[in-house]
Design a protein around this motif. Structure first.
Motif, mmCIF file in Angstrom:
data_model
loop_
_atom_site.group_PDB
_atom_site.id
_atom_site.type_symbol
_atom_site.label_atom_id
_atom_site.label_comp_id
_atom_site.label_asym_id
_atom_site.label_seq_id
_atom_site.Cartn_x
_atom_site.Cartn_y
_atom_site.Cartn_z
ATOM 1 N N THR A 118 5.730 3.458 1.123
ATOM 2 C CA THR A 118 5.339 2.447 0.763
ATOM 3 C C THR A 118 5.404 1.083 1.863
ATOM 4 O OG1 THR A 118 6.045 3.049 -1.449
ATOM 5 C CG2 THR A 118 5.588 0.650 -1.235
ATOM 6 N N SER B 81 10.176 3.372 4.367
ATOM 7 C CA SER B 81 9.039 2.732 3.731
ATOM 8 C C SER B 81 9.342 1.286 4.028
ATOM 9 C CB SER B 81 9.509 2.995 2.176
ATOM 10 O OG SER B 81 9.088 4.195 1.761
ATOM 11 N N HIS C 92 0.852 -1.173 -0.094
ATOM 12 C CA HIS C 92 -0.164 0.005 0.043
ATOM 13 C C HIS C 92 0.745 1.428 -0.045
ATOM 14 C CE1 HIS C 92 -3.433 -2.476 1.137
ATOM 15 N NE2 HIS C 92 -2.704 -3.091 1.954
ATOM 16 N N VAL C 93 0.503 2.156 -0.487
ATOM 17 C CA VAL C 93 1.154 3.601 -0.459
ATOM 18 C C VAL C 93 0.300 4.798 0.325
ATOM 19 C CG1 VAL C 93 2.022 5.474 -1.759
ATOM 20 C CG2 VAL C 93 2.148 3.025 -2.754
ATOM 21 N N LYS D 253 0.267 8.611 1.708
ATOM 22 C CA LYS D 253 1.064 9.943 1.205
ATOM 23 C C LYS D 253 0.529 10.927 1.960
ATOM 24 C CE LYS D 253 1.588 12.822 -2.817
ATOM 25 N NZ LYS D 253 1.056 12.979 -4.489
ATOM 26 N N ILE E 59 9.254 -1.721 2.567
ATOM 27 C CA ILE E 59 9.288 -2.354 1.220
ATOM 28 C C ILE E 59 10.121 -3.495 1.186
ATOM 29 C CG2 ILE E 59 8.321 -0.323 0.241
ATOM 30 C CD1 ILE E 59 11.098 0.269 -0.748
ATOM 31 N N SER F 37 5.584 10.484 0.952
ATOM 32 C CA SER F 37 5.077 8.995 0.498
ATOM 33 C C SER F 37 5.877 8.012 1.227
ATOM 34 C CB SER F 37 4.802 8.652 -0.812
ATOM 35 O OG SER F 37 4.105 9.770 -1.487
#
Length: 222
Positions: free
Chosen positions: A78, A162, A63-64, A66, A164, A76
């Motif tokens: 991630t 993030s 999901h992102v 922001k 990720i 942002s």
């Protein structure tokens, strides 16, 4: 016949129970996290949809998030839910004060600036923790011998965070040939090649694949 019907009912009941249990086990589990943007009047979006500060339920996957605010640069993040260690984790979003108006706003709101600095430290620690999880060798770098030195860079803003898969790093290898580089003779070239191979062996022994990872050499042995 009645007995056969009872057996059939029992079999159907057991089958339904097993199917239900498998459904519950295989059903993707939703994850609830807390999302906090600072300044807290920032506009937050999840996958393009506006949400508020507070608890958010995520489906499994990437999901992102922001956060944006007037005069601030958007930030942002991630998220891969498989990478979140704790369901109670807070995801911080920090729009950046890269304009004169944003910097002045922070000067006028010193407590917000202090909170941004505190959270920036939390995010930086998370980035390092994730990098080390993906690349355990980082705990041993820089690594230096008489023949070479291995260090690394990430290009990641320590205030960004993030969750990720596999944050990529670049490995930097500095070679220390003894031969005179000005001569560019066979001894110099041979030493570069030998020391490069030694550095590559160290990286491979620490689970770094030279084909998949970015590795730069200085001086260039080629």
């Amino acid at each position: 016949m009645v007995q056969n019907q009872r057996k059939l009912i029992i079999i159907l009941f057991i089958t339904a129970f097993i199917i239900g249990a498998l459904f519950l086990l295989l059903k993707p589990k939703r994850l609830q996290v807390t999302v906090t943007a600072i300044p807290n009047d920032s506009t937050i979006t999840l996958g393009g949809k506006t949400i508020k500060n507070g608890k958010v339920t995520l489906t499994p996957g990437i999901h992102v998030l922001k956060a944006s605010r007037q005069y601030f640069d958007a930030h942002s993040v991630t998220i891969d839910t498989a990478k979140i260690d704790s369901p109670k984790q807070t995801i911080y979003l920090l729009p950046k004060a890269n304009s004169p108006e944003a910097r002045q706003w922070l000067i006028d709101h010193p407590t917000i600036q202090q909170e941004i600095e505190r959270v920036g430290g939390i995010n930086a620690a998370r980035v390092r923790q994730q990098l080390i999880s993906d690349y355990p060798i980082l705990t041993s770098l820089p690594h230096e011998t008489l023949d070479y030195k291995i260090s690394y860079s990430t290009g990641i803003d320590p205030k960004d965070y993030s969750i990720i898969p596999a944050q990529k790093v670049s490995f930097i290898v500095t070679l220390y040939p003894i031969a005179d580089p000005a001569s560019n003779n066979a001894d110099y070239k041979q030493q570069l090649k030998e020391y490069k191979n030694k550095a590559l062996k160290y990286l491979k022994d620490n689970d770094i694949d030279p084909i998949k990872e970015t590795i730069t050499f200085s001086p260039n042995p080629n």
